[in-house]
Scaffold this active site. Sequence first.
Site, PDB file in Angstrom:
ATOM      1  CB  CYS A  42      -4.297  -2.831   4.533  1.00 45.01           C
ATOM      2  SG  CYS A  42      -3.258  -1.363   4.585  1.00 45.01           S
ATOM      3  CB  CYS A  87       3.574  -4.371   5.767  1.00 47.88           C
ATOM      4  SG  CYS A  87       3.169  -3.764   4.109  1.00 47.88           S
TER       5      CYS A  87
HETATM    6  N1  DGL Z   1      -0.137  -3.565   2.711  1.00 49.70           N
HETATM    7  C1  DGL Z   1      -0.231  -2.516   3.646  1.00 49.70           C
HETATM    8  C2  DGL Z   1      -0.101  -2.964   5.094  1.00 49.70           C
HETATM    9  O1  DGL Z   1      -0.378  -4.101   5.410  1.00 49.70           O
HETATM   10  C3  DGL Z   1       0.316  -1.151   3.391  1.00 49.70           C
HETATM   11  C4  DGL Z   1       1.364  -0.829   2.392  1.00 49.70           C
HETATM   12  C5  DGL Z   1       1.366   0.650   2.079  1.00 49.70           C
HETATM   13  O2  DGL Z   1       0.414   1.072   1.422  1.00 49.70           O
HETATM   14  O3  DGL Z   1       2.265   1.382   2.529  1.00 49.70           O
HETATM   15  O4  DGL Z   1       0.246  -2.205   5.948  1.00 49.70           O
END
Ligand code: DGL
Length: 268
Positions: A71, A185
Amino acid sequence: MTILVFDSGLGGLSILREVRAVLPLSDIVYLADDAAFPYGGWDQDKLIIRILQVITRAIEISTPDLVILACNTASTLVLEELRSRFDIPFVGTVPAIKPAAEQTSSRLISVLATQGTVKRQYTRNLIAEFADEVHVRLVGSESLAKIAEAHLTGGEVDLDIVCRQIAPCFFEQDGARTDIVVLACTHYPFLTNQFRKVAPWPVDWLDPAEPIARQAKRLLARGRVEDKSVPTSSIKSDGKADIAKFTSNNPPPASVRLVSGFGLHVEV
Ligand code: DGL
Protein backbone atom coordinates in the site's frame (compact mmCIF):
# COMPACT_ATOMS: atom_id res chain seq x y z
CA MET A 1 8.54 -18.97 6.02
CA THR A 2 5.68 -16.55 6.53
CA ILE A 3 5.11 -13.29 4.69
CA LEU A 4 2.59 -10.75 5.94
CA VAL A 5 1.11 -8.75 3.06
CA PHE A 6 -0.76 -5.65 4.18
CA ASP A 7 -3.11 -3.23 2.43
CA SER A 8 -6.14 -1.13 3.27
CA GLY A 9 -8.22 -3.45 1.12
CA LEU A 10 -7.96 -5.74 -1.89
CA GLY A 11 -5.33 -3.80 -3.85
CA GLY A 12 -2.45 -5.64 -2.22
CA LEU A 13 -3.56 -8.72 -4.15
CA SER A 14 -1.75 -7.15 -7.14
CA ILE A 15 1.46 -7.54 -5.12
CA LEU A 16 0.49 -10.94 -3.74
CA ARG A 17 0.19 -12.51 -7.20
CA GLU A 18 3.81 -11.51 -7.98
CA VAL A 19 4.99 -12.75 -4.59
CA ARG A 20 3.45 -16.12 -5.41
CA ALA A 21 5.33 -16.20 -8.71
CA VAL A 22 8.67 -15.31 -7.13
CA LEU A 23 8.31 -17.08 -3.76
CA PRO A 24 5.89 -19.92 -4.52
CA LEU A 25 6.64 -21.82 -1.32
CA SER A 26 6.01 -19.05 1.18
CA ASP A 27 3.09 -19.02 3.61
CA ILE A 28 1.04 -15.88 3.16
CA VAL A 29 -1.01 -13.95 5.66
CA TYR A 30 -2.89 -11.26 3.77
CA LEU A 31 -4.25 -8.51 5.99
CA ALA A 32 -6.81 -6.01 4.69
CA ASP A 33 -7.66 -3.08 6.93
CA ASP A 34 -11.08 -2.93 5.32
CA ALA A 35 -12.65 -1.40 8.43
CA ALA A 36 -10.68 1.75 7.58
CA PHE A 37 -10.83 1.56 3.75
CA PRO A 38 -10.20 3.77 1.84
CA TYR A 39 -7.05 5.30 3.35
CA GLY A 40 -6.76 7.96 0.65
CA GLY A 41 -8.78 10.68 2.38
CA TRP A 42 -7.73 9.99 6.01
CA ASP A 43 -6.15 12.63 8.21
CA GLN A 44 -2.42 11.86 8.17
CA ASP A 45 -1.76 11.76 11.94
CA LYS A 46 -4.78 9.60 12.68
CA LEU A 47 -3.86 7.25 9.86
CA ILE A 48 -0.32 6.80 11.18
CA ILE A 49 -1.67 5.75 14.59
CA ARG A 50 -4.20 3.42 13.01
CA ILE A 51 -1.74 1.64 10.69
CA LEU A 52 0.91 1.21 13.38
CA GLN A 53 -1.65 -0.36 15.71
CA VAL A 54 -3.05 -2.73 13.10
CA ILE A 55 0.35 -3.87 11.83
CA THR A 56 1.87 -4.22 15.29
CA ARG A 57 -0.95 -6.50 16.35
CA ALA A 58 -0.72 -8.53 13.14
CA ILE A 59 3.04 -9.02 13.63
CA GLU A 60 2.48 -10.17 17.21
CA ILE A 61 -0.11 -12.72 16.09
CA SER A 62 1.46 -14.00 12.86
CA THR A 63 5.19 -13.62 13.69
CA PRO A 64 6.10 -13.17 10.00
CA ASP A 65 9.64 -13.44 8.65
CA LEU A 66 9.01 -10.44 6.42
CA VAL A 67 6.28 -7.83 5.94
CA ILE A 68 5.25 -6.32 2.63
CA LEU A 69 3.38 -3.06 2.93
CA ALA A 70 1.38 -3.50 -0.26
CA CYS A 71 0.00 0.00 0.00
CA ASN A 72 1.58 3.27 -1.12
CA THR A 73 -0.64 5.35 1.13
CA ALA A 74 0.63 3.43 4.18
CA SER A 75 4.26 2.97 3.08
CA THR A 76 4.85 6.67 2.48
CA LEU A 77 3.73 7.28 6.09
CA VAL A 78 4.98 4.47 8.33
CA LEU A 79 7.68 2.47 6.60
CA GLU A 80 10.58 4.08 8.43
CA GLU A 81 8.83 3.91 11.80
CA LEU A 82 8.07 0.21 11.37
CA ARG A 83 11.66 -0.53 10.40
CA SER A 84 12.87 1.17 13.57
CA ARG A 85 10.37 -0.69 15.78
CA PHE A 86 10.81 -4.24 14.54
CA ASP A 87 13.72 -6.50 13.86
CA ILE A 88 12.28 -8.08 10.69
CA PRO A 89 12.58 -6.82 7.11
CA PHE A 90 9.87 -4.60 5.63
CA VAL A 91 9.36 -4.10 1.93
CA GLY A 92 7.42 -0.95 1.15
CA THR A 93 5.43 0.01 -1.90
CA VAL A 94 6.29 3.58 -2.81
CA PRO A 95 5.66 5.46 -6.08
CA ALA A 96 7.97 4.06 -8.79
CA ILE A 97 9.30 7.50 -9.69
CA LYS A 98 12.94 6.43 -10.03
CA PRO A 99 12.36 3.71 -12.67
CA ALA A 100 9.88 5.95 -14.49
CA ALA A 101 12.44 8.78 -14.63
CA GLU A 102 15.02 6.32 -15.97
CA GLN A 103 12.71 4.87 -18.61
CA THR A 104 10.87 7.91 -19.97
CA SER A 105 11.74 9.08 -23.47
CA SER A 106 9.57 12.19 -23.49
CA ARG A 107 10.65 13.30 -19.97
CA LEU A 108 6.98 13.76 -19.11
CA ILE A 109 5.60 11.32 -16.55
CA SER A 110 2.57 11.19 -14.28
CA VAL A 111 2.09 9.57 -10.91
CA LEU A 112 -1.46 8.32 -10.39
CA ALA A 113 -2.15 7.74 -6.69
CA THR A 114 -4.55 8.35 -3.83
CA GLN A 115 -5.00 11.91 -2.63
CA GLY A 116 -3.00 10.96 0.47
CA THR A 117 0.04 9.67 -1.44
CA VAL A 118 0.31 12.73 -3.72
CA LYS A 119 0.36 15.02 -0.65
CA ARG A 120 3.14 13.17 1.17
CA GLN A 121 6.56 14.68 1.70
CA TYR A 122 7.93 11.19 0.98
CA THR A 123 6.59 11.40 -2.59
CA ARG A 124 7.97 14.94 -3.06
CA ASN A 125 11.37 13.74 -1.83
CA LEU A 126 11.39 10.90 -4.38
CA ILE A 127 10.81 13.43 -7.15
CA ALA A 128 13.53 15.75 -5.88
CA GLU A 129 16.00 12.90 -5.51
CA PHE A 130 15.35 10.85 -8.64
CA ALA A 131 13.45 12.94 -11.17
CA ASP A 132 14.77 16.47 -11.08
CA GLU A 133 15.31 16.46 -14.84
CA VAL A 134 11.86 15.10 -15.62
CA HIS A 135 8.51 16.83 -15.52
CA VAL A 136 6.46 14.84 -13.00
CA ARG A 137 2.77 15.47 -12.62
CA LEU A 138 1.11 14.17 -9.45
CA VAL A 139 -2.49 13.11 -9.96
CA GLY A 140 -4.53 12.26 -6.87
CA SER A 141 -7.76 10.34 -7.36
CA GLU A 142 -10.48 10.24 -4.74
CA SER A 143 -12.43 7.36 -6.28
CA LEU A 144 -10.25 4.92 -8.25
CA ALA A 145 -9.40 2.66 -5.28
CA LYS A 146 -13.10 2.25 -4.55
CA ILE A 147 -13.86 1.66 -8.22
CA ALA A 148 -11.16 -1.03 -8.32
CA GLU A 149 -12.64 -2.77 -5.26
CA ALA A 150 -16.10 -2.68 -6.83
CA HIS A 151 -14.69 -4.06 -10.07
CA LEU A 152 -12.81 -6.85 -8.26
CA THR A 153 -15.97 -7.93 -6.49
CA GLY A 154 -18.13 -8.05 -9.58
CA GLY A 155 -19.38 -4.48 -9.98
CA GLU A 156 -19.67 -2.47 -13.20
CA VAL A 157 -16.99 0.11 -13.97
CA ASP A 158 -18.24 3.48 -15.19
CA LEU A 159 -15.69 4.33 -17.90
CA ASP A 160 -16.70 8.00 -17.96
CA ILE A 161 -15.66 8.36 -14.32
CA VAL A 162 -12.43 6.47 -14.96
CA CYS A 163 -11.74 8.72 -17.94
CA ARG A 164 -12.21 11.87 -15.84
CA GLN A 165 -9.98 10.52 -13.06
CA ILE A 166 -7.04 9.70 -15.32
CA ALA A 167 -7.39 12.63 -17.75
CA PRO A 168 -4.94 14.92 -15.86
CA CYS A 169 -2.21 12.29 -16.32
CA PHE A 170 -2.06 13.14 -20.00
CA PHE A 171 -0.24 16.35 -20.86
CA GLU A 172 1.89 17.76 -23.63
CA GLN A 173 4.86 20.07 -23.60
CA ASP A 174 7.00 21.33 -26.50
CA GLY A 175 5.57 18.70 -28.84
CA ALA A 176 6.21 15.84 -26.38
CA ARG A 177 3.56 13.83 -24.51
CA THR A 178 3.37 11.86 -21.26
CA ASP A 179 4.79 8.40 -21.97
CA ILE A 180 4.67 6.77 -18.51
CA VAL A 181 1.98 6.73 -15.85
CA VAL A 182 3.18 5.33 -12.54
CA LEU A 183 0.51 3.23 -10.85
CA ALA A 184 1.17 4.46 -7.31
CA CYS A 185 -1.75 2.72 -5.65
CA THR A 186 -1.83 -1.06 -5.52
CA HIS A 187 -5.49 -1.10 -6.49
CA TYR A 188 -4.87 0.45 -9.89
CA PRO A 189 -3.22 -2.46 -11.74
CA PHE A 190 -6.63 -4.14 -11.59
CA LEU A 191 -8.01 -1.29 -13.72
CA THR A 192 -5.35 -1.11 -16.44
CA ASN A 193 -7.67 -2.58 -19.08
CA GLN A 194 -10.14 0.21 -18.38
CA PHE A 195 -7.36 2.81 -18.31
CA ARG A 196 -6.18 1.66 -21.75
CA LYS A 197 -9.71 1.92 -23.14
CA VAL A 198 -10.11 5.58 -22.19
CA ALA A 199 -6.53 6.86 -22.46
CA PRO A 200 -6.12 9.57 -25.12
CA TRP A 201 -2.84 7.98 -26.26
CA PRO A 202 -0.88 4.84 -25.35
CA VAL A 203 1.44 5.05 -22.36
CA ASP A 204 3.38 2.60 -20.24
CA TRP A 205 1.38 1.91 -17.04
CA LEU A 206 4.16 1.22 -14.55
CA ASP A 207 3.24 -1.41 -11.95
CA PRO A 208 5.91 -1.98 -9.26
CA ALA A 209 4.62 -5.39 -8.12
CA GLU A 210 7.33 -7.56 -9.64
CA PRO A 211 10.32 -5.56 -8.34
CA ILE A 212 8.67 -5.55 -4.91
CA ALA A 213 8.31 -9.33 -4.91
CA ARG A 214 11.94 -9.67 -6.02
CA GLN A 215 13.09 -7.36 -3.25
CA ALA A 216 11.22 -9.55 -0.74
CA LYS A 217 13.04 -12.58 -2.11
CA ARG A 218 16.41 -10.84 -1.85
CA LEU A 219 15.82 -9.78 1.75
CA LEU A 220 14.71 -13.26 2.78
CA ALA A 221 17.78 -14.76 1.13
CA ARG A 222 19.98 -12.26 2.96
CA GLY A 223 18.38 -13.26 6.25
CA ARG A 224 18.73 -16.90 5.14
CA VAL A 225 15.10 -17.73 5.83
CA GLU A 226 14.64 -21.07 4.15
CA ASP A 227 11.44 -22.16 2.56
CA LYS A 228 10.72 -25.69 3.71
CA SER A 229 7.08 -26.01 2.76
CA VAL A 230 5.90 -28.16 -0.13
CA PRO A 231 4.06 -26.47 -3.00
CA THR A 232 0.67 -28.13 -3.36
CA SER A 233 -1.68 -25.52 -4.85
CA SER A 234 -2.93 -23.13 -2.17
CA ILE A 235 -3.33 -25.87 0.43
CA LYS A 236 -0.04 -26.43 2.20
CA SER A 237 1.55 -29.69 3.29
CA ASP A 238 0.32 -29.04 6.83
CA GLY A 239 -3.25 -28.90 5.49
CA LYS A 240 -3.59 -25.14 5.99
CA ALA A 241 -4.35 -22.69 3.23
CA ASP A 242 -2.80 -19.24 3.07
CA ILE A 243 -4.80 -16.86 5.18
CA ALA A 244 -6.67 -13.61 4.63
CA LYS A 245 -7.77 -11.47 7.55
CA PHE A 246 -10.07 -8.48 7.40
CA THR A 247 -10.07 -5.94 10.22
CA SER A 248 -13.86 -5.59 9.88
CA ASN A 249 -14.09 -9.30 10.77
CA ASN A 250 -17.03 -9.27 8.41
CA PRO A 251 -15.94 -9.05 4.79
CA PRO A 252 -18.66 -9.09 2.14
CA PRO A 253 -19.21 -12.52 0.52
CA ALA A 254 -17.88 -11.19 -2.80
CA SER A 255 -14.56 -10.32 -1.13
CA VAL A 256 -14.39 -13.77 0.48
CA ARG A 257 -14.97 -15.36 -2.93
CA LEU A 258 -12.36 -13.14 -4.53
CA VAL A 259 -9.60 -13.87 -2.02
CA SER A 260 -10.34 -17.57 -2.18
CA GLY A 261 -9.69 -17.30 -5.92
CA PHE A 262 -6.25 -16.01 -4.88
CA GLY A 263 -5.80 -19.11 -2.71
CA LEU A 264 -6.57 -17.40 0.60
CA HIS A 265 -8.79 -18.77 3.29
CA VAL A 266 -10.56 -16.09 5.33
CA GLU A 267 -9.85 -16.38 9.04
CA VAL A 268 -11.79 -14.37 11.59
N1 DGL B 1 -4.01 0.37 -2.09
C1 DGL B 1 -3.64 1.56 -1.43
C2 DGL B 1 -2.39 2.22 -2.00
O1 DGL B 1 -1.57 1.55 -2.59
C3 DGL B 1 -4.64 2.54 -0.90
C4 DGL B 1 -6.05 2.63 -1.34
C5 DGL B 1 -6.88 3.39 -0.33
O2 DGL B 1 -7.11 2.81 0.73
O3 DGL B 1 -7.25 4.55 -0.56
O4 DGL B 1 -2.19 3.39 -1.86
